[in-house]
Design a protein around this motif. Sequence first.
Motif, PDB file in Angstrom:
ATOM      1  N   GLY A  68       0.801  -1.234   0.000  1.00 28.58           N
ATOM      2  CA  GLY A  68       0.000   0.000   0.000  1.00 28.58           C
ATOM      3  C   GLY A  68       0.829   1.277   0.000  1.00 28.58           C
ATOM      4  N   VAL A  69       1.953   1.256  -0.715  1.00 26.96           N
ATOM      5  CA  VAL A  69       2.869   2.408  -0.656  1.00 26.96           C
ATOM      6  C   VAL A  69       2.315   3.640  -1.383  1.00 26.96           C
ATOM      7  CG1 VAL A  69       5.110   3.194  -1.519  1.00 26.96           C
ATOM      8  CG2 VAL A  69       4.939   1.049  -0.280  1.00 26.96           C
ATOM      9  N   GLY A  70       1.678   3.453  -2.540  1.00 20.95           N
ATOM     10  CA  GLY A  70       1.028   4.565  -3.244  1.00 20.95           C
ATOM     11  C   GLY A  70       1.998   5.544  -3.885  1.00 20.95           C
ATOM     12  N   SER A  71       1.468   6.726  -4.244  1.00 22.01           N
ATOM     13  CA  SER A  71       2.266   7.729  -4.954  1.00 22.01           C
ATOM     14  C   SER A  71       3.094   8.551  -3.982  1.00 22.01           C
ATOM     15  CB  SER A  71       1.341   8.668  -5.740  1.00 22.01           C
ATOM     16  OG  SER A  71       0.635   7.955  -6.705  1.00 22.01           O
ATOM     17  N   GLY A  72       4.049   9.302  -4.541  1.00 21.74           N
ATOM     18  CA  GLY A  72       4.895  10.173  -3.722  1.00 21.74           C
ATOM     19  C   GLY A  72       6.137  10.541  -4.501  1.00 21.74           C
ATOM     20  N   THR A  73       7.032  11.274  -3.858  1.00 21.20           N
ATOM     21  CA  THR A  73       8.307  11.564  -4.505  1.00 21.20           C
ATOM     22  C   THR A  73       9.088  10.251  -4.606  1.00 21.20           C
ATOM     23  OG1 THR A  73       9.470  11.902  -2.435  1.00 21.20           O
ATOM     24  CG2 THR A  73       8.366  13.842  -3.386  1.00 21.20           C
ATOM     25  N   HIS A  74      10.190  10.283  -5.332  1.00 26.79           N
ATOM     26  CA  HIS A  74      10.996   9.056  -5.457  1.00 26.79           C
ATOM     27  C   HIS A  74      11.471   8.582  -4.089  1.00 26.79           C
ATOM     28  CE1 HIS A  74      11.122   8.601  -9.773  1.00 26.79           C
ATOM     29  NE2 HIS A  74      11.096   9.918  -9.807  1.00 26.79           N
ATOM     30  N   ALA A  75      11.975   9.526  -3.275  1.00 23.80           N
ATOM     31  CA  ALA A  75      12.500   9.124  -1.964  1.00 23.80           C
ATOM     32  C   ALA A  75      11.378   8.563  -1.088  1.00 23.80           C
ATOM     33  CB  ALA A  75      13.167  10.318  -1.284  1.00 23.80           C
ATOM     34  N   GLU A  76      10.200   9.183  -1.168  1.00 23.70           N
ATOM     35  CA  GLU A  76       9.071   8.666  -0.371  1.00 23.70           C
ATOM     36  C   GLU A  76       8.694   7.256  -0.817  1.00 23.70           C
ATOM     37  OE1 GLU A  76       6.845  12.919   0.600  1.00 23.70           O
ATOM     38  OE2 GLU A  76       6.287  11.770  -1.183  1.00 23.70           O
ATOM     39  N   GLN A  77       8.575   7.077  -2.144  1.00 19.44           N
ATOM     40  CA  GLN A  77       8.155   5.760  -2.648  1.00 19.44           C
ATOM     41  C   GLN A  77       9.180   4.684  -2.307  1.00 19.44           C
ATOM     42  OE1 GLN A  77       7.401   5.902  -6.869  1.00 19.44           O
ATOM     43  NE2 GLN A  77       5.206   6.129  -6.561  1.00 19.44           N
ATOM     44  N   VAL A  78      10.460   4.985  -2.591  1.00 18.68           N
ATOM     45  CA  VAL A  78      11.503   3.984  -2.347  1.00 18.68           C
ATOM     46  C   VAL A  78      11.647   3.746  -0.839  1.00 18.68           C
ATOM     47  CG1 VAL A  78      13.991   3.511  -2.556  1.00 18.68           C
ATOM     48  CG2 VAL A  78      12.741   4.461  -4.491  1.00 18.68           C
ATOM     49  N   GLY A  79      11.685   4.831  -0.063  1.00 15.80           N
ATOM     50  CA  GLY A  79      11.866   4.702   1.386  1.00 15.80           C
ATOM     51  C   GLY A  79      10.713   3.948   2.032  1.00 15.80           C
ATOM     52  N   ASN A  80       9.486   4.328   1.685  1.00 15.15           N
ATOM     53  CA  ASN A  80       8.327   3.652   2.293  1.00 15.15           C
ATOM     54  C   ASN A  80       8.273   2.177   1.888  1.00 15.15           C
ATOM     55  OD1 ASN A  80       7.500   5.944   3.614  1.00 15.15           O
ATOM     56  ND2 ASN A  80       6.143   6.621   1.959  1.00 15.15           N
ATOM     57  N   THR A  81       8.648   1.891   0.642  1.00 12.18           N
ATOM     58  CA  THR A  81       8.650   0.487   0.196  1.00 12.18           C
ATOM     59  C   THR A  81       9.684  -0.302   1.002  1.00 12.18           C
ATOM     60  OG1 THR A  81       8.058   1.213  -2.025  1.00 12.18           O
ATOM     61  CG2 THR A  81       8.842  -1.038  -1.810  1.00 12.18           C
ATOM     62  N   MET A  82      10.865   0.267   1.176  1.00 15.04           N
ATOM     63  CA  MET A  82      11.912  -0.441   1.934  1.00 15.04           C
ATOM     64  C   MET A  82      11.450  -0.728   3.370  1.00 15.04           C
ATOM     65  SD  MET A  82      15.409   1.416   0.855  1.00 15.04           S
ATOM     66  CE  MET A  82      16.477   0.673  -0.344  1.00 15.04           C
ATOM     67  N   ILE A  83      10.857   0.264   3.988  1.00 14.86           N
ATOM     68  CA  ILE A  83      10.430   0.091   5.395  1.00 14.86           C
ATOM     69  C   ILE A  83       9.408  -1.054   5.493  1.00 14.86           C
ATOM     70  CG2 ILE A  83       9.118   1.189   7.282  1.00 14.86           C
ATOM     71  CD1 ILE A  83      10.386   3.893   6.285  1.00 14.86           C
ATOM     72  N   GLU A  84       8.431  -1.046   4.586  1.00 15.84           N
ATOM     73  CA  GLU A  84       7.369  -2.064   4.664  1.00 15.84           C
ATOM     74  C   GLU A  84       7.875  -3.430   4.197  1.00 15.84           C
ATOM     75  OE1 GLU A  84       4.580  -1.524   6.227  1.00 15.84           O
ATOM     76  OE2 GLU A  84       5.318   0.521   6.551  1.00 15.84           O
ATOM     77  N   PHE A  85       8.739  -3.430   3.172  1.00 14.77           N
ATOM     78  CA  PHE A  85       9.221  -4.707   2.627  1.00 14.77           C
ATOM     79  C   PHE A  85      10.135  -5.411   3.636  1.00 14.77           C
ATOM     80  CE2 PHE A  85      11.899  -7.168  -0.512  1.00 14.77           C
ATOM     81  CZ  PHE A  85      10.892  -8.025  -0.888  1.00 14.77           C
ATOM     82  N   GLU A  86      10.922  -4.638   4.355  1.00 16.22           N
ATOM     83  CA  GLU A  86      11.818  -5.235   5.359  1.00 16.22           C
ATOM     84  C   GLU A  86      11.011  -6.012   6.415  1.00 16.22           C
ATOM     85  OE1 GLU A  86      15.630  -3.463   7.599  1.00 16.22           O
ATOM     86  OE2 GLU A  86      13.748  -2.637   8.294  1.00 16.22           O
ATOM     87  N   LYS A  87       9.859  -5.448   6.802  1.00 21.83           N
ATOM     88  CA  LYS A  87       9.025  -6.141   7.814  1.00 21.83           C
ATOM     89  C   LYS A  87       8.594  -7.510   7.288  1.00 21.83           C
ATOM     90  CE  LYS A  87       7.103  -1.768   9.493  1.00 21.83           C
ATOM     91  NZ  LYS A  87       5.951  -0.869   9.325  1.00 21.83           N
TER      92      LYS A  87
END
Length: 385
Positions: A68-87
Amino acid sequence: MKILSVVGARPNFMKIAPFVKAINNHNNNNPDYKITHTLLHTGQHYDFRMSDNFFHDLGIPEPEINLGVGSGTHAEQVGNTMIEFEKVLLIMRPDWVVVVGDVNATLACSVTAKKEIIKCCHIEAGLRSGDMTMPEEINRIVTDRVSDLLLAPDQISVNNLHSEGVPENRIVMTGNIMIDTFDANIDRAKELNINDIIAGNLATALNRIPTLKENEPFAFVTLHRPSNVDELNTLSSITNFLSKEATKELKIIWSVHPRTEKNLKKFKLWDSLAENKNMILLHPISYTETLKLNLSARLIMTDSGGLQEESTVLGTPCITLRNNTERPVTLRQNGGTSVLAGNNPEIIRKEFYNALTMERKPFRPPLWDGHAAERCLKAILEYQT
Ligand code: UD1
């Protein structure tokens, strides 16, 4: 063996569909050596027309996990994906993470997997445009640098990896997995009716639904690269050519990406396009609808990499609205149907009139044979460090 496959954005879905099928076939044929497979969606694309529609159209099972990462700047998209994917990785601990293509999900999940010391396989490795202003080029380079197994669609991509010093045992030329999806769906696409596609996806509120006569020629247009659609001057010079010149020769069917629609409206270009009777603006369409328009169009104008590949296999003359490509195998000088025109209206005009006179010339590079997914899975099963 536990495999976790990742998708995030529209072009990923066509690449993962045959891989899921190859795993199912393997499991049916090898009851004693089953692969446990999980499909994860990062949620970068989330609208029905940009995501779910492809799962239905291609028969891909619903992803078990959606970040459920959704839209955002590149840093937001990549950062939020990393945080959730790591879990997810910490709970699942798969043997392999498989990423496809070059979107932000590809970068985020490959890096996160490697930091958790989990093997990573990149399907569609080795593509290089040489253009570091494209976010996708950064995603490709980083993903290939960290991945254990690099599965390349063609010899040029293999050569790119060799020239970057990647050891031989990490590279396998598997062919183009998108063409597996193409072969599996082309007959269904042929059955579709273009006027039904128009009526079902019209993006403008008109009091009449535009139609094409039997065999009426048309051009198929798609545009979504930030370099073409984010600046007023660039986008308006492309739309001026399409609206004021190209539509005098033939109708245009344009499937409009949400980024592009937003900018066309922001720059006040949308209404004049919508008023042009020969310009048919559609919402994003499904995979098989896209194939139908591609196989029926007189020519294509696009900045999509996938459409360059599919038009090469179908033989549709393709004007690529970019200055470079990570898919040189699709260029006319290499046997394909595509020519680079950038976003300069003079060059676009010249190539447009040139393409109007061209014959269809279908071309398949080696191993674009509908069996790439089997080779991808075999490479993973046989991988040795
Ligand atoms: C992304 C990929 C690009 C790929 C393209 C295919 C990256 C860096 N880019 O670009 O390589 O060719 O997908 O479509 O990963 N939006 C919606 N609904 C959605 C998704 C997006 O309205 O379901 C809108 C949002 O306003 C969003 C914008 O489109 O901000 C751009 O979406 P984004 O995922 O950031 O990049 P794309 O341009 O789609």
